[in-house]
Design a protein around this motif. Structure first.
Motif, short mmCIF file in Angstrom:
data_model
loop_
_atom_site.label_atom_id
_atom_site.label_comp_id
_atom_site.label_asym_id
_atom_site.label_seq_id
_atom_site.Cartn_x
_atom_site.Cartn_y
_atom_site.Cartn_z
N SER A 100 0.82 -1.22 0.00
CA SER A 100 0.00 0.00 0.00
C SER A 100 0.85 1.27 0.00
O SER A 100 0.55 2.23 -0.71
CB SER A 100 -0.93 0.01 1.22
OG SER A 100 -1.82 -1.09 1.19
N TYR A 101 1.90 1.29 0.83
CA TYR A 101 2.70 2.50 0.99
C TYR A 101 3.97 2.43 0.16
O TYR A 101 4.54 1.35 -0.07
CB TYR A 101 3.04 2.72 2.46
CG TYR A 101 1.83 3.04 3.31
CD1 TYR A 101 1.25 4.30 3.27
CD2 TYR A 101 1.27 2.07 4.15
CE1 TYR A 101 0.15 4.61 4.05
CE2 TYR A 101 0.16 2.37 4.93
CZ TYR A 101 -0.39 3.63 4.87
OH TYR A 101 -1.50 3.93 5.64
N LEU A 102 4.43 3.61 -0.26
CA LEU A 102 5.64 3.69 -1.07
C LEU A 102 6.85 3.15 -0.33
O LEU A 102 7.69 2.47 -0.92
CB LEU A 102 5.88 5.14 -1.50
CG LEU A 102 7.14 5.40 -2.33
CD1 LEU A 102 7.13 4.58 -3.61
CD2 LEU A 102 7.27 6.89 -2.65
N SER A 103 6.95 3.44 0.96
CA SER A 103 8.09 2.93 1.74
C SER A 103 8.15 1.42 1.71
O SER A 103 9.23 0.83 1.56
CB SER A 103 8.00 3.43 3.19
OG SER A 103 6.78 3.01 3.78
N ALA A 104 7.00 0.77 1.83
CA ALA A 104 6.94 -0.69 1.80
C ALA A 104 7.25 -1.23 0.40
O ALA A 104 7.89 -2.28 0.26
CB ALA A 104 5.58 -1.18 2.26
N LYS A 105 6.81 -0.51 -0.61
CA LYS A 105 7.10 -0.92 -1.99
C LYS A 105 8.61 -0.91 -2.23
O LYS A 105 9.17 -1.85 -2.81
CB LYS A 105 6.42 0.03 -2.98
CG LYS A 105 4.90 -0.03 -3.01
CD LYS A 105 4.35 1.01 -3.97
CE LYS A 105 2.83 1.08 -3.97
NZ LYS A 105 2.21 -0.13 -4.57
N ILE A 106 9.28 0.15 -1.78
CA ILE A 106 10.72 0.26 -2.01
C ILE A 106 11.47 -0.79 -1.19
O ILE A 106 12.43 -1.39 -1.68
CB ILE A 106 11.21 1.68 -1.69
CG1 ILE A 106 10.56 2.69 -2.67
CG2 ILE A 106 12.72 1.77 -1.77
CD1 ILE A 106 10.94 4.13 -2.42
N THR A 107 11.05 -1.00 0.06
CA THR A 107 11.68 -2.04 0.87
C THR A 107 11.56 -3.39 0.20
O THR A 107 12.52 -4.18 0.17
CB THR A 107 11.04 -2.09 2.27
OG1 THR A 107 11.24 -0.85 2.93
CG2 THR A 107 11.64 -3.20 3.11
N SER A 108 10.40 -3.67 -0.37
CA SER A 108 10.18 -4.94 -1.06
C SER A 108 11.10 -5.07 -2.27
O SER A 108 11.61 -6.16 -2.57
CB SER A 108 8.72 -5.07 -1.48
OG SER A 108 8.47 -6.29 -2.15
#
Length: 243
Positions: A152-160
């Motif tokens: 959902s969040y950009l931070s989580a997308k980048i971490t992934s």
């Protein structure tokens, strides 16, 4: 040259002044977001930064953060990042939390001059978007890759993306930017101050060694008593009684 995207900027803070005075000036921009900048907001903002070249550094700085570095250190950091981003890493975390510190390896190029005291390393599990940096071309690549992520969040997308090794991240020890603990609003905010995550296997229960020791002690006592009872039938005194 560099520029900064300020998320919910606190214009009266020293960190805002530092980044505003030492990055692109007219190329800096502000974004209002609920929690953090979204993928769509970042994409639109990057597209609007026509005065920034593909190889220039763009910092993303959220509110409620502080720093102890001086302007000359930020200048040296920008120069360092221009050389290392796209060559060794795709994104750099000036602030980071709950990282996997056990598997961290040093970056092949370390900082010099005013930032020589910082240890630069790869990050295999970075978190947050408090303050991160990449080149303009690097951000465009990250945005394109993040569009296929389900988080959902950009931070989580980048971490992934980092965890799946689609992009490579870097960070430092100590960090260049820190959460402002005076502005913590709940328990979740305190997590941002935890530099390394706790390495523990939460999937398997930890055996209770006290109970195991007690079990073996009781079993040992039972065996000894049983053997003593059996042997008592073969002692001379026992045979005399039986006669």
């Amino acid at each position: 040259m560099s520029a900064t995207i300020f998320i919910n900027p606190e214009t009266d803070t020293s960190i805002y002044t530092l980044f505003n005075d030492n990055t692109g000036g007219a190329n800096n921009t502000s974004v209002t977001a609920d929690r953090e900048i979204s993928l769509d907001q970042l994409s639109a903002t990057i597209d609007s930064m026509t005065g920034v070249a593909d190889g220039d550094i763009i910092y993303i700085l959220h509110s409620k953060y502080v720093t102890s570095i001086a302007s000359n250190q930020l200048t040296d950091l920008t120069t360092y990042l221009k050389g290392i981003i796209t060559g060794d890493i795709d994104i750099f975390y000036l602030t980071n939390f709950m990282d996997n510190c056990v598997n961290r390896l040093p970056l092949p190029t370390q900082g010099t001059g005013t930032i020589s005291s910082f240890d630069f390393s790869y990050s295999v599990a970075p978190n947050g978007l408090g303050c991160v940096a990449s080149t303009k071309a690097g951000w465009i690549n990250i945005i394109n890759l993040a569009e296929d992520q389900k988080e959902s969040y950009l931070s989580a997308k980048i971490t992934s993306l980092v965890l799946s090794e689609k992009i490579t991240a870097g960070t430092s020890q100590p960090l260049f930017v820190f959460p402002d603990i005076t502005k913590n609003e709940d328990a979740i905010d305190s997590l941002y101050t935890q530099y390394c995550r706790i390495e523990k296997n939460f999937g398997q229960p930890t055996p209770n060694t006290d109970n195991i020791a007690l079990f073996w002690f009781i079993l040992g006592v039972i065996i000894i008593v049983t053997l003593a009872w059996i042997l008592s039938f073969y002692t001379p005194s026992n045979k005399l009684i039986n006669l």
